[in-house]
Design a protein around this motif. Structure first.
Motif, PDB file in Angstrom:
ATOM      1  N   VAL A  23      31.115  39.857  33.095  1.00  0.00           N
ATOM      2  CA  VAL A  23      30.143  39.897  34.184  1.00  0.00           C
ATOM      3  C   VAL A  23      28.975  38.981  33.825  1.00  0.00           C
ATOM      4  N   GLY A  24      28.604  38.145  34.768  1.00  0.00           N
ATOM      5  CA  GLY A  24      27.478  37.242  34.582  1.00  0.00           C
ATOM      6  C   GLY A  24      27.008  36.726  35.925  1.00  0.00           C
ATOM      7  N   ARG A  25      26.371  35.576  35.907  1.00  0.00           N
ATOM      8  CA  ARG A  25      25.911  34.958  37.155  1.00  0.00           C
ATOM      9  C   ARG A  25      26.714  33.697  37.428  1.00  0.00           C
ATOM     10  N   SER A  26      27.032  33.477  38.710  1.00  0.00           N
ATOM     11  CA  SER A  26      27.727  32.269  39.111  1.00  0.00           C
ATOM     12  C   SER A  26      27.121  31.777  40.421  1.00  0.00           C
ATOM     13  N   PHE A  27      27.801  30.814  41.054  1.00  0.00           N
ATOM     14  CA  PHE A  27      27.245  30.177  42.239  1.00  0.00           C
ATOM     15  C   PHE A  27      28.308  30.031  43.318  1.00  0.00           C
ATOM     16  N   THR A  28      27.865  30.173  44.562  1.00  0.00           N
ATOM     17  CA  THR A  28      28.740  29.906  45.692  1.00  0.00           C
ATOM     18  C   THR A  28      28.810  28.391  45.919  1.00  0.00           C
ATOM     19  N   THR A  29      29.619  27.967  46.876  1.00  0.00           N
ATOM     20  CA  THR A  29      29.777  26.540  47.132  1.00  0.00           C
ATOM     21  C   THR A  29      28.480  25.878  47.581  1.00  0.00           C
ATOM     22  N   ASP A  30      27.568  26.659  48.167  1.00  0.00           N
ATOM     23  CA  ASP A  30      26.291  26.080  48.588  1.00  0.00           C
ATOM     24  C   ASP A  30      25.201  26.237  47.534  1.00  0.00           C
ATOM     25  N   GLY A  31      25.583  26.721  46.330  1.00  0.00           N
ATOM     26  CA  GLY A  31      24.627  26.820  45.242  1.00  0.00           C
ATOM     27  C   GLY A  31      23.899  28.133  45.143  1.00  0.00           C
ATOM     28  N   THR A  32      24.248  29.133  45.968  1.00  0.00           N
ATOM     29  CA  THR A  32      23.586  30.436  45.911  1.00  0.00           C
ATOM     30  C   THR A  32      24.012  31.198  44.663  1.00  0.00           C
ATOM     31  N   ASN A  33      23.036  31.729  43.947  1.00  0.00           N
ATOM     32  CA  ASN A  33      23.287  32.501  42.736  1.00  0.00           C
ATOM     33  C   ASN A  33      23.800  33.890  43.098  1.00  0.00           C
ATOM     34  N   PHE A  34      24.866  34.372  42.432  1.00  0.00           N
ATOM     35  CA  PHE A  34      25.351  35.731  42.692  1.00  0.00           C
ATOM     36  C   PHE A  34      25.852  36.378  41.410  1.00  0.00           C
ATOM     37  N   ILE A  35      25.906  37.714  41.430  1.00  0.00           N
ATOM     38  CA  ILE A  35      26.502  38.462  40.334  1.00  0.00           C
ATOM     39  C   ILE A  35      28.016  38.323  40.441  1.00  0.00           C
ATOM     40  N   ALA A  36      28.633  37.837  39.352  1.00  0.00           N
ATOM     41  CA  ALA A  36      30.066  37.547  39.376  1.00  0.00           C
ATOM     42  C   ALA A  36      30.804  38.394  38.346  1.00  0.00           C
ATOM     43  N   LYS A  37      32.049  38.713  38.680  1.00  0.00           N
ATOM     44  CA  LYS A  37      32.928  39.436  37.742  1.00  0.00           C
ATOM     45  C   LYS A  37      34.236  38.659  37.619  1.00  0.00           C
ATOM     46  N   TRP A  38      34.564  38.285  36.374  1.00  0.00           N
ATOM     47  CA  TRP A  38      35.822  37.605  36.093  1.00  0.00           C
ATOM     48  C   TRP A  38      36.793  38.600  35.451  1.00  0.00           C
ATOM     49  N   VAL A  39      38.045  38.594  35.880  1.00  0.00           N
ATOM     50  CA  VAL A  39      39.074  39.494  35.358  1.00  0.00           C
ATOM     51  C   VAL A  39      40.208  38.649  34.773  1.00  0.00           C
ATOM     52  N   TRP A  40      40.626  38.985  33.553  1.00  0.00           N
ATOM     53  CA  TRP A  40      41.704  38.253  32.877  1.00  0.00           C
ATOM     54  C   TRP A  40      43.037  38.574  33.530  1.00  0.00           C
ATOM     55  N   ASN A  41      43.804  37.534  33.793  1.00  0.00           N
ATOM     56  CA  ASN A  41      45.129  37.685  34.395  1.00  0.00           C
ATOM     57  C   ASN A  41      46.173  37.528  33.300  1.00  0.00           C
ATOM     58  N   PRO A  42      46.778  38.629  32.842  1.00  0.00           N
ATOM     59  CA  PRO A  42      47.731  38.528  31.725  1.00  0.00           C
ATOM     60  C   PRO A  42      49.018  37.796  32.111  1.00  0.00           C
ATOM     61  N   VAL A  43      49.331  37.731  33.383  1.00  0.00           N
ATOM     62  CA  VAL A  43      50.557  37.055  33.812  1.00  0.00           C
ATOM     63  C   VAL A  43      50.399  35.542  33.661  1.00  0.00           C
ATOM     64  N   THR A  44      49.240  35.016  34.148  1.00  0.00           N
ATOM     65  CA  THR A  44      49.017  33.569  34.074  1.00  0.00           C
ATOM     66  C   THR A  44      48.242  33.155  32.824  1.00  0.00           C
ATOM     67  N   SER A  45      47.761  34.165  32.059  1.00  0.00           N
ATOM     68  CA  SER A  45      46.934  33.918  30.871  1.00  0.00           C
ATOM     69  C   SER A  45      45.721  33.049  31.202  1.00  0.00           C
ATOM     70  N   THR A  46      45.128  33.356  32.339  1.00  0.00           N
ATOM     71  CA  THR A  46      43.916  32.651  32.770  1.00  0.00           C
ATOM     72  C   THR A  46      42.950  33.663  33.368  1.00  0.00           C
ATOM     73  N   TRP A  47      41.721  33.233  33.542  1.00  0.00           N
ATOM     74  CA  TRP A  47      40.730  34.057  34.224  1.00  0.00           C
ATOM     75  C   TRP A  47      40.840  33.817  35.723  1.00  0.00           C
ATOM     76  N   ASN A  48      40.872  34.910  36.492  1.00  0.00           N
ATOM     77  CA  ASN A  48      40.865  34.781  37.943  1.00  0.00           C
ATOM     78  C   ASN A  48      39.520  34.221  38.406  1.00  0.00           C
ATOM     79  N   ASN A  49      39.494  33.678  39.611  1.00  0.00           N
ATOM     80  CA  ASN A  49      38.233  33.227  40.181  1.00  0.00           C
ATOM     81  C   ASN A  49      37.248  34.377  40.249  1.00  0.00           C
ATOM     82  N   PRO A  50      35.956  34.099  40.131  1.00  0.00           N
ATOM     83  CA  PRO A  50      34.973  35.191  40.071  1.00  0.00           C
ATOM     84  C   PRO A  50      34.924  36.000  41.357  1.00  0.00           C
ATOM     85  N   ILE A  51      34.773  37.311  41.188  1.00  0.00           N
ATOM     86  CA  ILE A  51      34.542  38.216  42.317  1.00  0.00           C
ATOM     87  C   ILE A  51      33.048  38.228  42.605  1.00  0.00           C
ATOM     88  N   ASN A  52      32.683  37.985  43.840  1.00  0.00           N
ATOM     89  CA  ASN A  52      31.272  37.944  44.235  1.00  0.00           C
ATOM     90  C   ASN A  52      30.789  39.362  44.479  1.00  0.00           C
TER      91      ASN A  52
END
Length: 956
Positions: free
Chosen positions: A334-363
């Protein structure tokens, strides 16, 4: 409706989910800032933090049932705790007292440039002993252990040293001998084995690649493994890529914020302190992870997914991304990220064990779902969106807490928030606690928190501050006051959302008020102009406070001594405008949840003995004043006499009275120009009728006299021999020293043409003037001259030019000795400006650029000329000359038109009034020739015929 149903109903209204119908319990911890909290294990909750016992020490609280205890671990900072509470991070000064000194390295003449294995020399000048480095505290044996410096040590050959050199890291560096830290731990793993943080490095200092400096202002992320190297521990620098914009020769700055329980994953950021745009530095200000290759000490960095803007560039920030949080399993961030227009938001990233990558942040959100109820007008009227920063999350990522920073368009206020995955959005922390029925401590701090709305005590800065952490199971939240605006000694706390084992921890005082408090009226002395006493208490809330003087309970409001008490039932207590009668012993009695009370140690409050109270604080006790200067003692004037005059608020401070008995009949000037603070001044008859008063002299001071704009001046008062007047002098706000009252006999007279109604009648010629004793009797609006032409307090004098038959003149102050005079022309007193000038235009012989000049002014009647002192600078002298040149037509010349030289040559004529003039006029009038324009309005009509006949008949 029973209590539990009411709480549930409030929670439903606010969109909040409650795990169970159990009353929340909140306990104040005393001094310090809690940073990490454990689950409740066997009924015990452990809390790590800093500032326990003082502003520096790291330590740990233990809460079990009705018992709260604190352990001061020591150090100069730190306080991050492992989830089991067994370990704390700390910081110790690099002074060689507790641990060996850590030194960085330098090298010069490196060849080839950017060599990975240069010959290093240990620095002898850094790090300074005021800088700190990371340590770890073990609860089991109450000992600290140094984490050491960054690898890349003096010509070291260990794998870690060699790996660090490939990252252009040559050991720990210094930031130039500041009081900061060159090694800062930011987090510790769940079991305390791994610590991560930020370290200052020795590295190549510039693009030449030939010099390694210990002061290069570069940072690296690191991880320390306490069990590695046979239990001796090891420090690893985490890799960052090279910069892609400026300084491309160096690696990126990095910072680490959290580490998984097994130490295989670290989350942090790169270039957190480099200000740049996404276009110039597309990888700047991004959150990143470092993952270790199993069985090795090799780390790979990758960026967390983020939105891209319209140009395809990843949204970044030019400042620190703030704190980042990760669960022990290393699967949720959990941290801070940005929308496409640059708006700051609280983001949550979840690890995807199938693809072994982080999913796109949940706004999670960028603002509260519903505005906080406590926001003061200074925030709501500013209308700037708040900034949300997560400060903790539960292990499953389903509960997030944090701080909310609100702008007041001049400062900032900080509140808190909580989000749960079953709620409808992000909820204000204060409103959440109101909904679940949390006892006390979270009430707002108004009205002091909201100067724009002092009548509403429900608005203002919250006493509860904001959450600073949450337990892994999400049930226990810790917090304290934070941000730019703070409430001194506001309690820190631990909240058990669904109740818990702590039912009633008795009140205890952890910080007593200052042992002494000395006050005076002057702020320049080592005293204070008001008294502020504070106490910090621990214990289950609510607790009550009662301040007492000499054992007698106090009440808020005006005291019998002319002072004002506020906060008598709060942890902050203040005496405003104290008098010597307020001296005494002040204590605070704190009553806890069990009804038992504890009393603080006493604070001895007294007036500064250097300044015994003065005797002349009323008209009846006025002291004699003579012509010349009299020093008055504002530092020892404590009483408010109720005679404040000429102040916008009707309140001033430190008034003293003098009685002046004139030995002559005439006028006096009374002033405080020689004082060093903002004053007020008033003169009264002996019957206490106000004669004249002044607060700020502004720019109307006497020319040639040094008098600051905030001093006071009574320009001229008529006095009669033997008839006394009373003089009251005071400080407009806070005095800074003793003051000077000056009385001057028979000052120079005000100019006769000081007022518009008394304007001096002038014509063609030169007229000396002196503005030294002039006053200002006209307020100007914006008039097209320079900004100084809009001043509302310039000395002025007035002239009148009468031209009933017209004329054209040039008006100037050329040759004047004063600087920056101004000219304004009006049609009538109180009318609008016809034309004005501050600094003359163009080159004019014998006329400096700061003189005023109005050329070719066409006159059709009477005009007023105002000469004033410009507000753009204080004139050195008020002396000058008003020059009027040109033509003003005489009243008896219009009929004599013959000999004027043609139709375009208006009168006067040949100096002889005869029949030829009559014939010439009739011919010109018939032809519409301007020669017949007798009244000079540029129109030939019946008015000219009547004017000519009247003048001709009168022989003019």
């Amino acid at each position: 409706m029973n209590h539990m149903i009411r709480i549930a109903t409030l929670a439903m209204v606010c969109g909040l989910a409650l795990p169970a119908f159990a009353a929340p319990t909140i306990t104040a911890l005393g001094s310090g800032t809690p940073l990490k909290v454990s689950n409740s294990a066997g009924g015990t909750i452990l809390i790590g933090g800093g500032g326990i016992g003082n502003v520096l020490n790291a330590g740990r609280w233990s809460l079990t049932g009705n018992t709260l205890s604190a352990t001061i671990a020591g150090g100069t900072g730190g306080g991050y705790m492992s989830e089991d509470g067994a370990y704390l991070t700390g910081i110790f000064l690099n002074n060689g007292i507790s641990f060996p000194i850590i030194r960085g390295n330098t090298a010069t003449g490196v060849n080839p440039a950017f060599s990975l294995d240069p010959t290093l020399v240990a620095s002898t000048t850094q790090p300074a002993n005021t800088e700190g480095f990371g340590t770890r505290w073990t609860a089991a044996n109450n000992t600290w252990r140094s984490m050491g410096g960054l690898p890349g040590g003096l010509n070291g050959t260990s794998p870690l040293d060699i790996a660090a050199r490939t990252l252009l890291t040559y050991g720990s560096g210094s930031n130039g001998g500041s009081s900061g830290n060159f090694m800062t731990p930011n987090a510790i793993s769940a079991d305390g084995r791994y610590t991560v943080g930020l370290g200052y490095i020795s590295s190549y200092s510039n693009s030449s690649g030939t010099t390694i400096s210990d002061n290069t202002f570069q940072w690296r992320a690191w991880i320390w493994d306490a069990d590695a190297n046979g239990g001796l521990g090891s420090m690893t620098v985490l890799p960052t890529p090279n910069r892609t914009s400026s300084n491309t020769w160096r690696k990126r700055t990095g910072n680490a914020y959290a580490v998984s329980a097994d130490g295989s994953l670290v989350v942090g950021a790169t270039d957190h302190n480099v200000g740049t745009s996404a276009a110039a530095d597309p990888d700047g200000g991004r959150l990143a992870t470092w993952r270790r290759t199993p069985g090795t000490d090799t780390w790979t960095m990758s960026y967390l997914p983020a939105a891209v803007d319209a140009t395809g560039l990843v949204q970044t920030t030019s400042s620190s991304p703030g704190t980042v949080h990760m669960n022990a399993a290393g699967t949720i961030i959990v941290g801070r990220s940005f929308t496409t227009d640059g708006t700051n938001f609280i983001a949550k990233w979840v690890w995807n064990p199938v693809t072994s990558t982080w999913n796109n942040p949940i706004n999670i959100g960028s603002n509260l779902t519903t505005p906080a109820s406590w926001l003061p007008g200074s925030v709501t009227s500013c209308a700037i969106p708040p900034t949300l920063t997560p400060t903790g999350m539960s292990a499953d990522g389903n509960v997030i807490v944090g701080s909310v920073t609100y702008s007041t368009c001049g400062s900032f206020m900080t509140g808190g928030f909580i989000w749960a995955n079953t709620d409808d959005g992000i909820v204000d922390w204060y409103d959440y606690n109101t909904a679940i029925g949390t006892p006390s401590n979270f009430e707002s701090y108004g009205p002091t928190g909201d100067p724009s709305n002092p009548s509403d005590p429900t608005k203002g800065l919250c006493k509860g501050g904001n959450p600073t952490g949450i337990s892994p199971d999400g049930n226990i939240v810790i917090g304290a006051q934070g941000g730019t605006q703070r409430i001194i000694n506001a309690p820190n706390w631990v909240l058990q959302r669904t109740g818990g084992t702590a039912t009633c921890v008795p009140a205890a005082i952890s910080v007593n008020p200052a042992a002494t408090a000395i006050f005076a009226r002057c702020s320049a002395f080592p005293t204070q102009t008001s008294v502020s006493l504070n106490v910090t208490a621990s214990g289950t809330l609510p607790v009550t406070y009662q301040w007492k003087k000499d054992g007698v309970a106090l009440t808020d409001g005006p005291s019998a001594n002319g002072s004002t008490f506020s906060g008598v039932n709060n942890f902050n207590f203040r005496i405003t405008a104290p008098s010597p009668l307020d001296a005494g012993l002040y204590t605070c009695t704190v009553t806890g949840c069990d009804g038992a009370s504890v009393t603080s140690t006493a604070s001895a409050v007294s007036a500064d003995a250097t300044y015994p109270a003065v005797s002349n604080q009323s008209p009846a006790t006025a002291l004699p004043a003579l012509l010349g200067a009299t020093n008055f003692n504002a530092c020892a004037a404590y009483l408010n006499d109720g005679f404040a005059a000429c102040t916008p608020t009707g309140v001033d401070f430190a008034p003293v009275w003098y009685r002046f008995v004139p030995t002559f009949t005439g006028t006096v000037r009374i002033q405080t120009c020689a004082s060093t603070f903002d004053t007020t001044l008033a003169a009264y008859t002996t019957e206490l009728n106000l004669i004249q008063c002044n607060n700020d002299v502004g720019s109307r001071g006497i020319v040639g006299t040094t008098c600051s704009s905030t001093r006071s001046l009574l320009t001229r008062i008529e006095v009669t021999e033997g008839t006394p007047i009373l003089i009251r002098v005071s400080a407009a706000s806070t005095a800074t020293s003793t003051g000077v009252l000056t009385i001057i006999q028979n000052p120079a007279a005000t100019p006769a043409n000081d007022l518009c109604d008394n304007a001096q009648v002038v014509g063609i010629g030169s007229y000396p003037f002196n503005l030294s004793e002039a006053t200002d009797d006209l307020t100007l609006g914006t008039d097209g001259c320079s900004g100084s032409g809009s001043s509302t307090s310039n000395r002025d004098i007035w002239f009148r030019i009468n031209a009933p038959l017209g004329g054209t003149v040039t008006i100037d102050t050329c040759g004047s000795t004063m600087t920056n005079p101004m000219l304004h022309v009006y049609g009538e007193c109180g009318g609008t400006v016809i034309v004005c000038n501050d600094n003359r235009v163009g080159t004019v012989p014998n006329c400096t650029s700061q003189q005023a000049r109005i050329p070719d002014l066409v006159l059709t009647g009477s005009v007023l000329v105002r000469v004033s002192a410009s507000g753009s600078s204080a004139p050195a002298s008020g002396m000058g000359t008003l020059n009027i040149t040109g033509t003003i037509f005489a009243p008896c010349s219009p009929a004599d038109i013959v000999g004027a030289g043609g139709a375009s040559d208006l009168p006067p004529g040949d100096g002889v009034l005869d029949g030829s003039d009559f014939i010439a006029f009739i011919n010109a009038f018939s032809a519409g020739d301007l020669l017949a324009d007798i009244n000079h309005d540029l129109i030939v009509d019946g008015d000219d015929f009547v004017a000519f006949i009247n003048a001709f008949g009168a022989g003019c």
